[in-house]
Design a protein around this motif. Structure first.
Motif, mmCIF file in Angstrom:
data_model
loop_
_atom_site.group_PDB
_atom_site.id
_atom_site.type_symbol
_atom_site.label_atom_id
_atom_site.label_comp_id
_atom_site.label_asym_id
_atom_site.label_seq_id
_atom_site.Cartn_x
_atom_site.Cartn_y
_atom_site.Cartn_z
ATOM 1 N N LEU A 15 64.763 23.162 34.866
ATOM 2 C CA LEU A 15 65.911 23.931 34.373
ATOM 3 C C LEU A 15 65.723 24.316 32.908
ATOM 4 C CD1 LEU A 15 68.736 25.071 34.898
ATOM 5 C CD2 LEU A 15 69.649 22.853 34.220
ATOM 6 N N LEU A 16 65.264 23.385 32.085
ATOM 7 C CA LEU A 16 65.017 23.668 30.666
ATOM 8 C C LEU A 16 63.920 24.714 30.487
ATOM 9 C CD1 LEU A 16 65.323 20.140 29.021
ATOM 10 C CD2 LEU A 16 66.847 22.100 28.723
ATOM 11 N N CYS A 17 62.878 24.637 31.300
ATOM 12 C CA CYS A 17 61.805 25.633 31.231
ATOM 13 C C CYS A 17 62.330 27.024 31.578
ATOM 14 C CB CYS A 17 60.653 25.262 32.152
ATOM 15 S SG CYS A 17 59.681 23.862 31.558
ATOM 16 N N ILE A 18 63.117 27.112 32.625
ATOM 17 C CA ILE A 18 63.682 28.401 33.037
ATOM 18 C C ILE A 18 64.587 28.961 31.946
ATOM 19 C CG2 ILE A 18 65.259 29.516 34.673
ATOM 20 C CD1 ILE A 18 64.074 27.659 36.834
ATOM 21 N N LEU A 19 65.438 28.140 31.387
ATOM 22 C CA LEU A 19 66.321 28.586 30.310
ATOM 23 C C LEU A 19 65.523 29.004 29.077
ATOM 24 C CD1 LEU A 19 69.261 26.023 30.577
ATOM 25 C CD2 LEU A 19 69.279 28.446 31.209
ATOM 26 N N GLY A 20 64.468 28.279 28.781
ATOM 27 C CA GLY A 20 63.626 28.624 27.634
ATOM 28 C C GLY A 20 62.948 29.965 27.808
ATOM 29 N N ILE A 21 62.430 30.215 28.979
ATOM 30 C CA ILE A 21 61.768 31.490 29.258
ATOM 31 C C ILE A 21 62.785 32.622 29.246
ATOM 32 C CG2 ILE A 21 60.579 32.828 31.038
ATOM 33 C CD1 ILE A 21 59.141 30.202 31.793
ATOM 34 N N ALA A 22 63.934 32.425 29.849
ATOM 35 C CA ALA A 22 64.972 33.453 29.869
ATOM 36 C C ALA A 22 65.458 33.754 28.458
ATOM 37 C CB ALA A 22 66.137 33.015 30.756
ATOM 38 N N GLY A 23 65.561 32.755 27.625
ATOM 39 C CA GLY A 23 65.995 32.965 26.238
ATOM 40 C C GLY A 23 64.996 33.751 25.428
ATOM 41 N N CYS A 24 63.712 33.660 25.765
ATOM 42 C CA CYS A 24 62.679 34.391 25.025
ATOM 43 C C CYS A 24 62.634 35.859 25.396
ATOM 44 C CB CYS A 24 61.297 33.791 25.295
ATOM 45 S SG CYS A 24 61.101 32.144 24.598
ATOM 46 N N THR A 25 63.042 36.227 26.600
ATOM 47 C CA THR A 25 62.889 37.607 27.039
ATOM 48 C C THR A 25 64.172 38.414 26.985
ATOM 49 O OG1 THR A 25 63.296 36.974 29.337
ATOM 50 C CG2 THR A 25 61.005 37.005 28.593
ATOM 51 N N LYS A 26 65.288 37.812 26.763
ATOM 52 C CA LYS A 26 66.536 38.543 26.817
ATOM 53 C C LYS A 26 66.843 39.224 25.496
ATOM 54 C CE LYS A 26 71.303 38.297 28.105
ATOM 55 N NZ LYS A 26 72.402 37.533 28.533
ATOM 56 N N GLU A 27 67.129 40.525 25.564
ATOM 57 C CA GLU A 27 67.597 41.291 24.410
ATOM 58 C C GLU A 27 69.090 41.498 24.629
ATOM 59 O OE1 GLU A 27 66.255 42.852 21.697
ATOM 60 O OE2 GLU A 27 64.163 42.370 21.998
ATOM 61 N N ASP A 28 69.879 41.225 23.647
ATOM 62 C CA ASP A 28 71.289 41.533 23.746
ATOM 63 C C ASP A 28 71.656 42.518 22.649
ATOM 64 O OD1 ASP A 28 71.376 40.048 21.440
ATOM 65 O OD2 ASP A 28 72.366 38.326 22.330
ATOM 66 N N SER A 29 72.932 42.883 22.560
ATOM 67 C CA SER A 29 73.339 43.902 21.593
ATOM 68 C C SER A 29 73.065 43.464 20.160
ATOM 69 C CB SER A 29 74.812 44.265 21.786
ATOM 70 O OG SER A 29 75.622 43.127 21.585
ATOM 71 N N ASN A 30 73.120 42.160 19.879
ATOM 72 C CA ASN A 30 72.836 41.698 18.520
ATOM 73 C C ASN A 30 71.375 41.922 18.155
ATOM 74 O OD1 ASN A 30 75.453 40.885 18.108
ATOM 75 N ND2 ASN A 30 75.083 38.818 18.867
ATOM 76 N N SER A 31 70.462 41.639 19.092
ATOM 77 C CA SER A 31 69.052 41.831 18.774
ATOM 78 C C SER A 31 68.661 43.305 18.859
ATOM 79 C CB SER A 31 68.177 40.964 19.670
ATOM 80 O OG SER A 31 68.377 41.282 21.015
ATOM 81 N N LEU A 32 69.331 44.100 19.681
ATOM 82 C CA LEU A 32 69.048 45.530 19.728
ATOM 83 C C LEU A 32 69.451 46.220 18.427
ATOM 84 C CD1 LEU A 32 70.006 46.692 23.341
ATOM 85 C CD2 LEU A 32 67.742 46.476 22.333
ATOM 86 N N SER A 33 70.367 45.639 17.699
ATOM 87 C CA SER A 33 70.809 46.260 16.446
ATOM 88 C C SER A 33 69.676 46.335 15.424
ATOM 89 C CB SER A 33 72.018 45.519 15.868
ATOM 90 O OG SER A 33 71.650 44.210 15.496
ATOM 91 N N ARG A 34 68.647 45.520 15.586
ATOM 92 C CA ARG A 34 67.523 45.585 14.636
ATOM 93 C C ARG A 34 66.737 46.891 14.775
ATOM 94 N NH1 ARG A 34 64.966 41.982 18.592
ATOM 95 N NH2 ARG A 34 62.913 42.798 19.079
ATOM 96 N N TYR A 35 66.895 47.593 15.895
ATOM 97 C CA TYR A 35 66.237 48.890 16.098
ATOM 98 C C TYR A 35 66.996 50.015 15.383
ATOM 99 C CZ TYR A 35 63.567 46.676 19.849
ATOM 100 O OH TYR A 35 62.739 45.862 20.573
ATOM 101 N N GLU A 36 68.275 49.793 15.108
ATOM 102 C CA GLU A 36 69.099 50.836 14.524
ATOM 103 C C GLU A 36 68.619 51.207 13.118
ATOM 104 O OE1 GLU A 36 73.541 50.761 15.912
ATOM 105 O OE2 GLU A 36 72.986 48.769 15.179
ATOM 106 N N GLY A 37 68.830 52.462 12.768
ATOM 107 C CA GLY A 37 68.496 52.905 11.427
ATOM 108 C C GLY A 37 67.943 54.314 11.419
ATOM 109 N N VAL A 38 67.558 54.746 10.220
ATOM 110 C CA VAL A 38 66.989 56.073 10.028
ATOM 111 C C VAL A 38 65.473 55.927 9.952
ATOM 112 C CG1 VAL A 38 66.872 58.055 8.477
ATOM 113 C CG2 VAL A 38 69.055 56.896 8.853
ATOM 114 N N TYR A 39 64.784 56.755 10.700
ATOM 115 C CA TYR A 39 63.323 56.740 10.756
ATOM 116 C C TYR A 39 62.807 58.049 10.152
ATOM 117 C CZ TYR A 39 63.649 52.834 14.060
ATOM 118 O OH TYR A 39 63.908 51.618 14.662
#
Length: 185
Positions: A15-39
């Motif tokens: 269970l811990l391994c599955i949760l660890g792997i899922a936590g590494c691959t999931k992007e949520d709105s907070n982490s997607l915000s790092r893409y925001e900006g002017v290029y």
């Protein structure tokens, strides 16, 4: 009893391994915000037949060099803006130059085109990545040279925009190819 404890420990470990792997691959709105900006434009290359746009007698694939100093070309106008569209989707708004001549006897000019594409984060694939739309212009816009556009190599500090288009020469003969725009924060 020890077999039951072993099963419980093993189940917790899995269970811990599955949760660890899922936590590494999931992007949520907070982490997607790092893409925001002017290029800003870093470079742009032409994949079609080599052409000499600036008339110096040397054709190149490096369109940034070919367009530099050309009437109507302003590098600062070529930009991209990335915004969070919803919890799992980014909106890419890019302004790119397309070289167009309206009449053979008129001084050629560079026209600009706006392209909007959405990219959805997909973490349910074997390798999490963005699933992007393909921009397809209205029939009337095809006459302006743009046939379609697609995003590639998206990361939080750069992206590529591939625009399939026609570049019109001074003789009004269209040359087919793709302009690859490299944008960086």
């Amino acid at each position: 009893m020890s077999n039951r404890i072993y099963c419980i420990k093993y189940s917790l470990y899995v269970l811990l391994c599955i949760l660890g792997i899922a936590g590494c691959t999931k992007e949520d709105s907070n982490s997607l915000s790092r893409y925001e900006g002017v290029y800003q434009l870093d470079s742009m290359y032409w994949t079609g037949q080599i052409i000499d746009i600036n008339g110096d007698g040397i054709g190149e694939r490096d369109l940034l060099h070919e367009f530099s100093g050309y009437p109507g070309f302003v590098k600062e106008w070529i930009s991209g803006k990335v915004e969070l569209f919803d919890n799992s989707t980014l909106s890419f708004h890019s302004v790119v130059p397309i070289y167009v001549t309206s009449e053979p006897k008129v001084q050629p000019d560079i026209k600009y085109y706006e392209i909007d594409i959405k990219a959805k984060w997909r973490n349910d694939w074997g390798s999490p990545d963005f699933d992007t739309e393909t921009f397809e212009p209205l029939i009337s816009d095809i006459n302006k040279g743009v046939r379609r556009a697609v995003l590639h190599n998206i990361n939080d500090s750069s992206y590529e925009l591939h625009v399939d288009c026609s570049i019109f020469t001074q003789e009004l003969s269209p040359i087919q190819g793709t302009i690859i725009f490299y944008f960086k924060k």
